[in-house]
Design an enzyme around this catalytic site. Structure first.
Site, short mmCIF file in Angstrom:
data_model
loop_
_atom_site.label_atom_id
_atom_site.label_comp_id
_atom_site.label_asym_id
_atom_site.label_seq_id
_atom_site.Cartn_x
_atom_site.Cartn_y
_atom_site.Cartn_z
N ARG A 79 -7.85 3.68 -13.50
CA ARG A 79 -9.28 3.92 -13.74
C ARG A 79 -9.52 3.84 -15.24
NH1 ARG A 79 -11.96 3.13 -9.01
NH2 ARG A 79 -11.08 4.40 -7.32
N ALA A 91 -11.19 5.05 -0.41
CA ALA A 91 -12.57 5.46 -0.66
C ALA A 91 -13.41 4.22 -0.95
CB ALA A 91 -12.63 6.42 -1.84
N GLU A 108 -13.83 0.73 4.79
CA GLU A 108 -13.01 0.90 3.60
C GLU A 108 -11.54 1.13 3.95
OE1 GLU A 108 -13.63 0.44 0.50
OE2 GLU A 108 -15.80 0.17 0.61
N GLU A 112 -9.04 -1.37 2.17
CA GLU A 112 -8.14 -0.86 1.14
C GLU A 112 -6.73 -0.61 1.64
OE1 GLU A 112 -9.58 2.50 -1.03
OE2 GLU A 112 -10.86 1.22 -2.27
N GLU A 159 -8.19 -3.13 -8.10
CA GLU A 159 -7.71 -3.01 -6.72
C GLU A 159 -6.54 -3.94 -6.44
OE1 GLU A 159 -10.99 -3.53 -4.07
OE2 GLU A 159 -11.53 -1.41 -4.15
#
Length: 201
Positions: A79, A91, A108, A112, A159
């Site tokens: 992040r 998330a 999601e 993910e 990601e």
């Protein structure tokens, strides 16, 4: 505390102060924008209006995906604003018009994690930072896990660099309590799931 030491009702309540004017500080094609509102305190018309920054955000979902060995699916993701790689849960933002939070959570988890679940339990909701945004996170616990194709989803940017893995629920709770895991929404989701008796730790 109210008069005579009596507390108000122990619950949040809806309330809206008059907005005299608003001005965009940043707005583009993405779902998040920043504006400034000037408020008038109710019942004090003689007071000067005061400004408050408002971050517009549609909200998000967080999924505690638990397998039959009581392990939770986790992501290790960089992040940039915090300059850290966080241990997180699957998330995503509520960025599809008209899509309810459970549908977003299902989508999601597929995108993910490449997972789907047959059992979904709402855990709760929270406001991320109500001093600047009305953003709400919706937390779900998912069981009956199986692997699925991601349906053409292609991970990009941060990601694309994510690491993933299954972690025993007890180890996750311990890492939250002793401060090794600090992503706020992952902490809330895990502790709420534990408090509701949905995790066997």
């Amino acid at each position: 505390m109210g008069a005579g030491g009596v507390h108000p009702e122990l619950a949040d309540r809806e309330e809206s102060w008059p907005v005299v004017r608003s001005e965009d500080r940043h707005r583009d094609g993405w779902v998040v924008a920043l504006r400034e509102d000037w408020l008038q305190r109710p019942g004090h018309p003689g007071d000067e209006p005061f400004g408050r920054l408002v971050l517009e955000h549609p909200g998000a979902v967080v999924v505690v995906a638990v397998d039959d060995r009581e392990r939770v699916f986790c992501l290790w993701q960089y992040r940039h604003p915090a300059r850290r790689r966080f241990v997180e849960l699957p998330a995503g933002i509520l960025d599809v018009d008209g899509e309810d939070p459970l549908t977003t959570a299902r989508r999601e988890l597929v995108e993910e994690a490449g997972l789907e679940a047959t059992e979904w339990t709402p855990i709760g909701t929270s406001y991320s930072s109500p001093g600047i945004s009305a953003e709400r996170h919706h937390y779900f616990l998912a069981r009956g896990i199986s692997e699925v194709d991601r349906g053409g989803f292609v991970a990009e940017h941060e990601e694309a660099d994510m690491e993933t893995g299954w972690v025993p629920a007890a180890d996750l709770i311990a890492a939250v309590v002793d401060g090794r895991i600090t992503d706020g929404h992952s902490m809330i989701a895990l502790l709420m799931a534990q408090a509701r008796g949905l995790l066997r730790v």
